[in-house]
Design a protein around this motif. Structure first.
Motif, PDB file in Angstrom:
ATOM      1  N   LEU A  17     -16.290 -28.638  38.550  1.00  0.00           N
ATOM      2  CA  LEU A  17     -15.434 -27.482  38.879  1.00  0.00           C
ATOM      3  C   LEU A  17     -15.778 -26.202  38.104  1.00  0.00           C
ATOM      4  O   LEU A  17     -15.817 -25.115  38.718  1.00  0.00           O
ATOM      5  N   PRO A  18     -16.061 -26.279  36.798  1.00  0.00           N
ATOM      6  CA  PRO A  18     -16.455 -25.032  36.132  1.00  0.00           C
ATOM      7  C   PRO A  18     -17.749 -24.436  36.722  1.00  0.00           C
ATOM      8  O   PRO A  18     -17.922 -23.211  36.719  1.00  0.00           O
ATOM      9  N   PHE A  19     -18.626 -25.295  37.236  1.00  0.00           N
ATOM     10  CA  PHE A  19     -19.849 -24.794  37.878  1.00  0.00           C
ATOM     11  C   PHE A  19     -19.549 -24.294  39.295  1.00  0.00           C
ATOM     12  O   PHE A  19     -20.196 -23.375  39.787  1.00  0.00           O
ATOM     13  N   VAL A  20     -18.568 -24.923  39.948  1.00  0.00           N
ATOM     14  CA  VAL A  20     -18.128 -24.423  41.253  1.00  0.00           C
ATOM     15  C   VAL A  20     -17.649 -22.976  41.119  1.00  0.00           C
ATOM     16  O   VAL A  20     -17.942 -22.118  41.947  1.00  0.00           O
ATOM     17  N   ARG A  21     -16.933 -22.720  40.024  1.00  0.00           N
ATOM     18  CA  ARG A  21     -16.472 -21.350  39.780  1.00  0.00           C
ATOM     19  C   ARG A  21     -17.655 -20.382  39.757  1.00  0.00           C
ATOM     20  O   ARG A  21     -17.613 -19.310  40.378  1.00  0.00           O
ATOM     21  N   ASP A  22     -18.717 -20.784  39.035  1.00  0.00           N
ATOM     22  CA  ASP A  22     -19.917 -19.931  38.978  1.00  0.00           C
ATOM     23  C   ASP A  22     -20.553 -19.789  40.362  1.00  0.00           C
ATOM     24  O   ASP A  22     -21.038 -18.717  40.726  1.00  0.00           O
ATOM     25  N   LYS A  23     -20.551 -20.868  41.126  1.00  0.00           N
ATOM     26  CA  LYS A  23     -21.156 -20.819  42.466  1.00  0.00           C
ATOM     27  C   LYS A  23     -20.373 -19.860  43.365  1.00  0.00           C
ATOM     28  O   LYS A  23     -20.961 -19.082  44.117  1.00  0.00           O
ATOM     29  N   ILE A  24     -19.048 -19.922  43.254  1.00  0.00           N
ATOM     30  CA  ILE A  24     -18.199 -19.003  44.016  1.00  0.00           C
ATOM     31  C   ILE A  24     -18.548 -17.555  43.658  1.00  0.00           C
ATOM     32  O   ILE A  24     -18.534 -16.670  44.503  1.00  0.00           O
TER      33      ILE A  24
ATOM     34  N   GLU B  65     -15.674 -26.360  52.778  1.00  0.00           N
ATOM     35  CA  GLU B  65     -16.146 -24.975  52.647  1.00  0.00           C
ATOM     36  C   GLU B  65     -17.651 -24.891  52.412  1.00  0.00           C
ATOM     37  O   GLU B  65     -18.193 -23.798  52.232  1.00  0.00           O
ATOM     38  N   GLY B  66     -18.315 -26.032  52.330  1.00  0.00           N
ATOM     39  CA  GLY B  66     -19.770 -26.016  52.151  1.00  0.00           C
ATOM     40  C   GLY B  66     -20.221 -25.731  50.727  1.00  0.00           C
ATOM     41  O   GLY B  66     -21.396 -25.466  50.470  1.00  0.00           O
ATOM     42  N   ILE B  67     -19.285 -25.798  49.780  1.00  0.00           N
ATOM     43  CA  ILE B  67     -19.642 -25.512  48.383  1.00  0.00           C
ATOM     44  C   ILE B  67     -20.172 -26.771  47.698  1.00  0.00           C
ATOM     45  O   ILE B  67     -21.030 -26.704  46.821  1.00  0.00           O
ATOM     46  N   VAL B  68     -19.652 -27.910  48.135  1.00  0.00           N
ATOM     47  CA  VAL B  68     -20.047 -29.201  47.568  1.00  0.00           C
ATOM     48  C   VAL B  68     -20.633 -30.067  48.684  1.00  0.00           C
ATOM     49  O   VAL B  68     -20.132 -30.052  49.814  1.00  0.00           O
TER      50      VAL B  68
END
Lengths: 453, 453
Positions: A274-281, A352-355
């Motif tokens: 999740l902290p990396f998802v934040r960066d990806k967003i 959402e295609g993020i993961v």
């Protein structure tokens, strides 16, 4: 000599958890009250969870303080080391650097105590005297047993029968920490008795065990239920893994191109990711991959739909990737991955295609795990072997592409209490299971009766 | 928030082992060749050990370099954390600070890989293709299996039968790391067949298993024997524990008043203690205590005498505290402490009054271990529970004396693969064994036939 460990001092440990809900580009689909069909309200959850955790479950705040009483227990093993798998890198001979968070260093041997400790703490200060929960492989049940003992509250664990029988040592861990452990389906609850009447040899499932644990606390005002994955607040507590990893990678001046975790309910995966998802967003280019079993391919083949979290339909309707709440996965040894659903947060990120998701057969995962143990030393849990299989695939892909990549994954736990599964693998008694298409059709039919998310 | 962990970076890891032989105030009594009655020469040991380790065994040098190839493996889990048992301190309510080296962080879960890795390495560079060894509880056998796998040599382990049966997971660890594990006494050797002929139900002992492992490599010029304790070079490799601990205590500005370890063959105890013994020799006031079982009270009740290290009398005659090489200890769960002898270095220090011994009953040790697990989280190995019992006794003594003390002990390994013993304890099936006086008389008679040290 290559550096293989990046350590953080206790004083560098994160003091807040990270709440992804504050950063999602699109809003989550809310859980529904199955009776009214309306989004659930905090008071709807008060019968099974203490209100302080319900508030956390629904909090919109990006950062949530970790209480000092929780930090005092977490520092027994945290911050966990970030390690580099230099020996595996040599064998794979691919243009990759492989890093992992070693969550096997906790007393219970997995990431599960990261949320068990705060859950026991919040229940304790809310006045709860007893917690009831379910467990698959036993990693969650043993973690909660330890945490309850630390805060002086009772703990009862319904353990999926196939794991109860395959993994006697997990039950013994729970008992050593003072908890009661019951094979599920059991004769203790209506749900258990109903399943046993229809399937006396039922191997059990997390869905059944959740129903039993919830039924067990109903009518006892001093008892509450505790869940080791899936829910928002559980994933929140696990973000300490990813937050530490970000600091540790920064100390090396590196940033991952690929982030991997195995996913059953989704908590260890999300804890790192999740902290990396934040960066990806916010624009970072990262592949974020959840590894799951082909026998329980929730993300890769299950529909995104409203479904119940348990067999007896006692939970709210959750919008998630699901194989149907009545699905009983094959008795693979990675008991922690035998769950029909997936955390709503992870499911939303997949939608959402993020993961992304990847599924692996049991034999491939054990092959990867044995190779790991023989070069890196530490014997991984069967669940963790799924992440290792994904790491090896990602490394081979980098080799084919001729691209240098930094791979980071969550080594979610060790396999020292799961050695019977290695015995089965090494002696050729282990088999693969792949979910048949008819089962997917059946799952779609099951969830077709509920509202569309 | 109290600091509970003191970490060292990899670059702060000791680069040399400490050899106590350079600092002893009185010389050691030399091992004797049983045939000639003369002190053994290096070439006498060449049949069972590679010459590079024989040289280390007899080295007079104070500091011995750790090869970089060994360091590269040790850093997978070393330096190990120095931890403070703040939760236990609160419960004991004594004027003590309790610190421990957590050696359970290694892949095998104990201190044993500290010497397994260098032994496998030195054998490898000497051209050895296969190692044979014995193991009690299985901690040593699993450690050597891992180390041999890392350096690409074969490993065969003779495991004391009572532990082989009580601890199936240890065997599975060895197999996962690619080794062969055989219950001892076995049909593979003359010694094993002889014991089985006389005692078909023999629980085995370390003395028997050592004989089998030595016999197993005789006549195979590419094979050597490996021992996990007792010998000087084994204790040497373990001094990395104490050297790290000294750095870590210094970081806190503290120095221990009491140093404790459990002792079977003596290696984990000596590993922590020897660097502090050096300080004691140079004037420091420290209590240094080896904790052992009442069922195998080598230090506290055994005579200091020349005796064989194994049942079949294949080793040199070692000057040590011994219960007689034909003594078969009661089947306590702390299999690693079931050894009739004691490292000559440790025995010498006991004789000189530098090191003391304390013996504990099985039930007391498990009571201590469960109390530990319930407040400190980590579940200790049954061997380690002896050290914890000694720590609790030392804390109570400090309380009675009204003296503030710093206690440091070696938490030699975790008990996750020994949970069957906790099951036996918690369900009331465990019993105490105390060695009868007649057995001590018998031991004295046995060793009376050999030269006096």
């Amino acid at each position: 000599m290559n550096q293989v460990k990046v350590l953080l001092e206790e004083k560098e440990m994160p003091r807040q958890w990270y709440n992804i809900l504050a950063d999602l580009p699109t809003p989550m689909t809310p859980p529904l009250h199955p009776g009214t069909g309306q989004p659930i309200k905090p008071e709807d959850m008060a019968a099974i969870l203490p209100m302080n955790l319900v508030e956390q479950e629904m909090s919109p705040h990006r950062w949530i303080d970790i209480p000092v009483e929780v930090l005092e227990k977490l520092i027994l093993w945290r911050p966990s080391p970030l390690m580099r798998a230099v020996n595996l890198e040599k064998i794979l001979d691919a243009p990759v650097k492989i890093f992992y968070k070693n969550e096997g260093v906790s007393p219970a041997g997995s990431h599960k105590p990261n949320t068990a400790v705060p859950q026991a703490y919040y229940n304790k200060i809310f006045g709860v005297k007893r917690l009831s929960t379910e467990t698959g492989a036993g990693q969650w049940g043993s973690a909660l047993s330890m945490a309850c003992q630390m805060f002086g509250i009772q703990c009862r664990v319904f353990m999926v029968r196939v794991s109860y029988e395959q993994k006697p040592y997990r039950r013994l861990m729970m008992q050593t920490w003072g908890a009661e452990c019951i094979a599920s389906p059991s004769e203790r609850t209506k749900t258990g008795r109903k399943v046993l009447a229809e399937h006396p040899d039922s191997p059990g499932s997390l869905g059944i065990a959740i129903s039993e644990a919830i039924e067990d606390i109903m009518g006892d005002s001093e008892a509450r239920y505790s869940l080791g994955s899936v829910l928002n607040h559980v994933l929140l507590h696990q973000t300490i893994i990813g937050l530490e990893a970000q600091k540790q990678m920064a100390m090396l001046g590196l940033y991952p191109d690929v982030v991997i975790g195995c996913a059953g309910g989704g908590s260890n995966f999300a804890g790192l990711a999740l902290p990396f998802v934040r960066d990806k967003i916010h624009g970072k280019n990262i592949d974020i991959i959840a590894a799951e079993p082909t026998s329980c391919p929730t993300i890769t083949r299950g529909p995104f739909a409203y479904d119940f979290g348990d067999l007896a339909m006692t939970t709210p309707l959750l919008a998630m990737h699901t194989l149907g709440h009545d699905f009983v996965p094959a008795p693979i040894h990675a008991g922690g991955l035998r769950y029909h659903g997936m955390a709503p947060i992870v499911s939303h990120l997949v939608k959402e295609g993020i993961v992304g998701g990847r599924a692996y057969n049991q034999l491939e995962t054990f092959k990867s795990g044995v190779q790991w143990a023989r070069c890196e030393g530490f014997i991984p849990a069967p669940e963790t072997n799924h992440a290792i299989a994904a790491v090896m695939e990602a490394a081979m892909q980098a080799k084919e592409e001729g691209k240098e990549k930094v791979i980071l994954f969550n080594w979610s736990g060790h396999g020292l209490v799961d050695l019977a599964s290695y015995d089965a693998y090494l002696s050729g008694r282990l088999i693969d299971y792949t979910m048949p298409d008819e089962e997917i059709d059946r799952a779609k039919k099951t969830v077709g009766q509920y509202p569309k998310p």
